[in-house]
Design an enzyme around this catalytic site. Structure first.
Site, short mmCIF file in Angstrom:
data_model
loop_
_atom_site.label_atom_id
_atom_site.label_comp_id
_atom_site.label_asym_id
_atom_site.label_seq_id
_atom_site.Cartn_x
_atom_site.Cartn_y
_atom_site.Cartn_z
N ARG A 202 84.15 93.78 37.63
CA ARG A 202 84.30 92.58 36.82
C ARG A 202 83.44 92.65 35.58
O ARG A 202 82.41 93.31 35.56
CB ARG A 202 83.88 91.34 37.62
CG ARG A 202 84.81 90.93 38.72
CD ARG A 202 86.16 90.42 38.23
NE ARG A 202 86.08 89.59 37.05
CZ ARG A 202 86.03 88.26 37.05
NH1 ARG A 202 86.03 87.60 38.18
NH2 ARG A 202 85.97 87.59 35.92
N ARG B 112 94.19 100.05 23.57
CA ARG B 112 95.28 101.00 23.31
C ARG B 112 94.94 101.98 22.19
O ARG B 112 95.51 103.06 22.13
CB ARG B 112 96.56 100.26 22.95
CG ARG B 112 97.19 99.55 24.07
CD ARG B 112 98.18 100.46 24.79
NE ARG B 112 98.70 99.75 25.95
CZ ARG B 112 98.39 100.04 27.20
NH1 ARG B 112 97.58 101.03 27.47
NH2 ARG B 112 98.90 99.35 28.18
N CYS C 270 97.38 91.42 29.89
CA CYS C 270 96.65 90.25 29.39
C CYS C 270 97.28 88.99 29.97
O CYS C 270 98.50 88.93 30.16
CB CYS C 270 96.74 90.18 27.86
SG CYS C 270 95.82 91.44 26.99
N GLU D 64 93.37 82.64 31.22
CA GLU D 64 92.47 82.20 32.28
C GLU D 64 92.88 80.78 32.71
O GLU D 64 93.43 80.01 31.92
CB GLU D 64 91.03 82.19 31.74
CG GLU D 64 89.97 81.90 32.74
CD GLU D 64 89.83 83.00 33.79
OE1 GLU D 64 89.47 82.64 34.92
OE2 GLU D 64 90.06 84.19 33.49
N ARG E 67 87.67 88.03 29.92
CA ARG E 67 87.26 88.53 31.24
C ARG E 67 88.07 89.77 31.60
O ARG E 67 89.25 89.84 31.28
CB ARG E 67 87.47 87.45 32.31
CG ARG E 67 86.55 86.26 32.19
CD ARG E 67 86.91 85.21 33.25
NE ARG E 67 85.98 84.12 33.32
CZ ARG E 67 86.07 83.00 32.61
NH1 ARG E 67 87.05 82.83 31.75
NH2 ARG E 67 85.17 82.04 32.75
N TYR F 17 78.26 91.34 32.43
CA TYR F 17 78.46 90.04 31.78
C TYR F 17 77.59 90.01 30.54
O TYR F 17 76.37 90.12 30.63
CB TYR F 17 78.11 88.90 32.74
CG TYR F 17 79.11 88.83 33.88
CD1 TYR F 17 80.20 87.98 33.80
CD2 TYR F 17 78.97 89.63 35.00
CE1 TYR F 17 81.13 87.93 34.83
CE2 TYR F 17 79.90 89.59 36.02
CZ TYR F 17 80.98 88.74 35.93
OH TYR F 17 81.90 88.70 36.94
N ARG G 236 77.77 84.63 35.85
CA ARG G 236 77.17 85.33 36.99
C ARG G 236 75.77 85.79 36.61
O ARG G 236 75.54 86.98 36.40
CB ARG G 236 78.02 86.53 37.41
CG ARG G 236 79.35 86.22 38.07
CD ARG G 236 79.23 85.48 39.40
NE ARG G 236 78.41 86.14 40.39
CZ ARG G 236 78.86 86.95 41.34
NH1 ARG G 236 80.15 87.19 41.44
NH2 ARG G 236 78.03 87.50 42.21
#
Length: 122
Positions: free
Chosen positions: A7, A63, A75, A78, A90, A108, A116
């Site tokens: 993540r 890309r 893509c 959220e 994210r 992060y 987080r």
């Protein structure tokens, strides 16, 4: 060898193509470096953006990177939870690796460190 999820998240200051693309590359490069991976190890990358980032597709930056042409990228938006972090990109990378779950380094950056704090790098 197992498939592990990695993540990561980063924020941008404005909804403009260049800051979004730059942040996308910064986050990806950080994840790659922290986890010592190469594009051939990656099964896929899921990228989400908050609804306030609609100036460009973050995947378009990836890309353009050498070796990333064949990595499957997706893509999406959220989930729009009230009060959630704004202008956030994210990632969820699915990676073939011999590392254990505990050896994976999630990344992060910027304002996304609040998501987080236990995993954030300073």
């Amino acid at each position: 060898m197992s498939v592990r999820g990695i993540r990561g998240a980063i924020t941008v200051d404005v909804n403009e193509p260049q800051p979004i693309l730059k942040a996308t590359i910064e986050l990806l490069n950080s994840i790659v470096k922290e986890n010592e991976i190469v594009p051939e190890d990656i099964c896929s990358v899921m990228i989400t953006v908050t609804g306030d980032l609609d100036a460009t597709f973050p995947a378009s930056a990836i890309r353009q990177m050498g070796g990333w042409e064949l990595v499957p990228l997706m893509c999406a938006l959220e989930v729009p939870v009230k009060g959630s972090l704004e202008r956030c990109i994210r990632f969820m990378l699915h990676v073939n690796t011999g590392k254990t779950q505990a050896e994976i380094n999630h990344v992060y950056l910027g304002g996304a460190q609040v998501l987080r704090p236990d995993l954030s790098k300073t």
